[in-house]
Every structure is written in C-alpha cells, then in structure tokens.
Scaffold this active site. Structure first.
Site, PDB file in Angstrom:
ATOM      1  N   ASP A 153      67.007  45.226  26.582  1.00 24.23           N
ATOM      2  CA  ASP A 153      67.758  46.108  26.982  1.00 24.23           C
ATOM      3  C   ASP A 153      69.244  46.708  27.903  1.00 24.23           C
ATOM      4  O   ASP A 153      69.125  45.540  29.011  1.00 24.23           O
ATOM      5  CB  ASP A 153      67.044  47.537  27.747  1.00 24.23           C
ATOM      6  CG  ASP A 153      68.032  49.074  27.713  1.00 24.23           C
ATOM      7  OD1 ASP A 153      68.276  49.162  26.505  1.00 24.23           O
ATOM      8  OD2 ASP A 153      68.373  49.161  28.765  1.00 24.23           O
ATOM      9  N   ASP A 306      66.432  56.148  31.548  1.00 27.92           N
ATOM     10  CA  ASP A 306      67.687  55.857  31.474  1.00 27.92           C
ATOM     11  C   ASP A 306      68.477  54.987  32.704  1.00 27.92           C
ATOM     12  O   ASP A 306      69.572  54.895  32.763  1.00 27.92           O
ATOM     13  CB  ASP A 306      69.010  55.917  29.945  1.00 27.92           C
ATOM     14  CG  ASP A 306      69.588  54.359  30.377  1.00 27.92           C
ATOM     15  OD1 ASP A 306      68.906  53.371  30.943  1.00 27.92           O
ATOM     16  OD2 ASP A 306      70.182  54.182  29.192  1.00 27.92           O
TER      17      ASP A 306
HETATM   18 ZN   LIG Z   1      70.160  50.833  26.549  1.00 21.59          ZN
END
Ligand SMILES: [Zn+2]
Length: 443
Positions: A153, A306
């Site tokens: 990520d 996030d």
């Molecule tokens: Zn991401």
C-alpha cells in the site's frame, strides 16, 4: 486490575444492559452483573451510550520505523484508542519497509509495549515495495507477528505476474493480499481526481479507470488462482460495480472504503489546500453516493481509515509538492455515524460489522470483533451518539495535524475504550498519560 461495572448501555444500539468487566473478559451481563460486582468495582453510567465491540482498522499508517517525526507507534496507537479502536493493522510502507520477519517483529513488539491497541503489522508484498521481487511472505507469516495481511500500500502491485505469485503464495497460510489499486502509467504525475474540477483548476488528473482496471484484473486473478483478495480504499462508482459483479460470481474478494471517501468530494481541491490531497483522490458526489450505497448493501465489506499522518513540512506547501494522505483514526466513527447511521443507511449493529467484526475476520484476528457476550474478551467501546464536537487537529492524540475534518462539527463521541478489560480511554481521555490533551468537549 480494575473491575468495571457498566450500567444501562445499549449493546449494538439496542435495548439496555449491565456488564461486568473482570479479568480481561465480559464476566457477567444483565442482573448477574450488578449482583456479582465486587465492592471496589468502578461503575460507569452508560445510559444513552451505545456499546460496540472495539473497532478494528485494517489500514493504518503508523510511520514507525523511519518517520517518527510524523507519527510513532505510541502516538498513532493512542490516537486509535481515542477513536474507539482496539486493534490496528500497521501498513508496510515504513523505513525500513516491513518486508522481513525482523522488521514486522519490531513493529509488533513496539505495539505491545505501547499497550493502547493490538498492532498487527502488514507485510510488504514485494522487497522494498519495488514491485519486482516477492518479499519473504512465509517468514513474516511464521514470525512472532503472525502476519496474515500483505500489501505494498502506497504503491500498486502492478506487475500481474508478481500479483499472481503473491495470491498463490499466501494461500499456504490463509493470508490475503490487500491491493492499492492504481495503474501507474495512467496516473503519472496525477494530483487529484480526473474530471470537471481538475480540468477547471488545472491539476493533473487521476482517472477512475486507473483504479477500476486494476480491481478488474485482480478479481480475475484471484478467481483464477482460487485465492483471497482485499481491495484497499475503493473510491469510484465503477469499482463498486466491479466488486459487486465479482461477488456475484463467487470470487473471494473483500473491499474497503475510507471515511473521507464517504464524505468529501473533489470540489474541495478548488481551494488548493493540500490537506485534501489524498491517494486515491477525493472523487465526485456520484462516486460518494455509490460507495455509500455499496457499504449499505454489503458490496463494500469494511471501513478502513487509511490514517496517513504527515509533518507540516510535507503537507503545508503548494499542492503539487505536498504528500498524499490525511489522518483519520480519531474521526472515523463520527464520519460513519454522520454519513451512514444518521442517514438511516446502517444500524449500529451494521457499524459493528463494518468497523470491527469483518475487518477482524479479513485480517484473521480471532480475539477481536467478537460478540458482546459473557466469556468474550472485553474489547469494547462506549459511544455517545447524541454528542457533537468540532474537530481541532491540534488537540488530537495523533502527532500530525493533517485532518481534513478540521473545523467540522461531527456527531458522536468515544466515551470509553477497553482493551481486554483495561480502560485505555475513559471520559474521552486516554489513560495513564498525564500529558495527553483532554477530549471531553461536547459531552
Ligand atoms: Zn493506499
């Protein structure tokens, strides 16, 4: 260890119940709780409060090791506890990258020492997040950190051969690959969502198709090799459609949406304030409507924050030079209440599913996201849904101030968080930390 008697709470927003928390578990419920409470039990009057299982975030950036100027494991996990979380998955894009057993064990150990929430390190898919060579997935899975979620990520595993190998490899230990879906060639130099606003204000666009093309490819790869795929921070109406189609085919895919993609749109870029610069970018109102629909109908399985703290140096500069990302741990539950509960789209029981039970299942965290029942680990959060508060990033527990919710009035307030029966937050205040700011406003 303190024993707590919680009175008149509404478990999953329904009815009223008393609970006794002792020895790390829910020791008694109902009339038994009051009857068996020891004399020195601390009573918490929870009338009007909703009781949920402790929240589980599958997508947190804690920045340690490497960027302790933006966040540490201690500050980030304290922020998580203030936000009602009892478990977070720490993303792998640290420095050094979490791509070996040694680094994931270090993160796991620092999380335990901090003691605010359980920290489950995410392992990198590729060595150094370079997208070329598979990292030591098996060694990370076998380590003390027992890694089950693997992700590059911040960057996309764009090579289909590498993605296929990762999906095949994690099957051996029931792992999952969590993809940041972003076709790199279609997003070179991209600054914000590609659409009417980007054309108008002259910023390079990040087209929806760059996300959707990777998700479409990956669900087909997951089907082909019979593996499990998790889609990080899905943000477009088209992505919702693809996941809906994949699930209808029986493909083992789960999907995540962030709080900010449930609320904010690309219109906010007009002011060129980089606090709204994030990856994937804020999309259009039609996309916001579609991800809300997707979360309501179960196409989207979970909300992941996030949480991406950045220093002022990296964020308070001109838009093109600013880092992507925004904080979110301390406002996630309020944004879900605002967008999904107060609008009648989700019940509190649904919130427990999308912010606790299902992320725990996807991440293979067996002792979190549990039912509220006698004998279960006392990982719990008490929420006051009638409270409101105005977000002041400087008063938050996170070490960074890049919250896109600055100045917004949000509903709901985390009153208390319990990790295995120990109060990490009481009356909105993180415990055992005399220097922590108070969060008691708005009660
Ligand atoms: Zn991401």
């Amino acid at each position: 260890m303190t024993t707590y008697l919680i009175t008149d709470a509404a478990p999953l927003g329904d009815g009223r119940a008393d609970l006794l928390l002792a020895d790390g578990v829910i020791a008694a419920m109902g009339a038994d709780a009051r009857r068996t409470a020891p004399e020195d039990a601390v009573t918490i009057d929870a009338a009007g409060l909703v009781l949920l299982p402790g929240l589980v975030d599958l997508h947190t950036h804690l920045r340690e090791p490497g960027r302790e100027d933006a966040e540490t494991i201690a500050s980030g996990t304290r922020a998580a506890a203030v936000g009602g979380f009892t478990s977070v998955h720490a993303m792998a894009n640290t420095t050094p990258v979490q791509d070996t057993a040694g680094v994931v064990e270090q993160v796991w150990r620092l999380g335990r020492e901090a003691g605010w929430v359980d920290v489950h390190p995410v392992g990198a898919v590729s060595v150094g997040l370079a997208g070329e060579q598979l990292a030591e997935l098996g060694a990370m899975a076998d380590s003390a950190a027992t890694v089950r979620v693997f992700s590059d990520d911040g960057t996309c595993v764009h090579d289909p051969v590498l993605m296929r190998r990762a999906l095949e490899y994690v099957k051996a230990f029931d792992g999952v690959v969590a993809q940041h879906a972003q076709e790199p060639r279609l997003t070179e130099g991209a600054q914000m969502h590609e659409g009417a606003v980007s054309a108008e204000i002259g910023l390079q666009g990040w087209p929806a198709v760059a996300e959707e093309a990777i998700i479409a490819r990956d669900v087909l790869l997951a089907e082909h090799v019979g593996s499990r795929l998790h889609v990080c921070h899905l943000s477009t109406a088209g992505s919702v459609e693809i996941v809906r189609w994949a699930k209808s085919r029986g493909i083992d895919v789960t999907a995540e949406v962030t709080p900010h993609h449930l609320l904010l749109t690309d219109d906010l870029a007009r002011g060129y304030d980089p606090v709204y610069k994030v990856n994937p970018p804020l999309r259009t109102q039609a996309d916001v409507d579609a991800v809300r629909d997707g979360l309501a109908d179960g196409t989207i399985d979970i909300v992941g924050t996030d949480h991406a703290p950045h220093t002022r140096e990296d964020k308070d500069c001109e838009w093109a030079a600013a880092a992507f990302g925004m904080t979110g741990l301390e406002t996630a539950l309020s944004v879900v209440q605002l967008t999904m509960v107060d609008t009648g789209r989700l019940t509190w029981a649904d919130v427990a599913r999308v912010l606790s039970r299902t992320p725990a299942r996807i991440g293979r965290v067996p002792d979190q996201g549990r039912p509220i029942a006698v004998g279960e680990p006392a990982n719990l959060v008490l929420v006051d849904p009638a409270a409101t508060r105005t977000v002041v990033p400087e008063q938050q527990a996170t070490a960074s101030t890049n919250s896109p919710m600055r100045g917004r009035e949000l509903p709901g307030r985390v009153v208390a968080t319990f990790l295995r029966g120990r109060a990490t937050v009481l009356d909105g205040v993180p415990q055992d930390d005399p220097v922590a700011p108070r969060y008691a406003e708005g009660r």
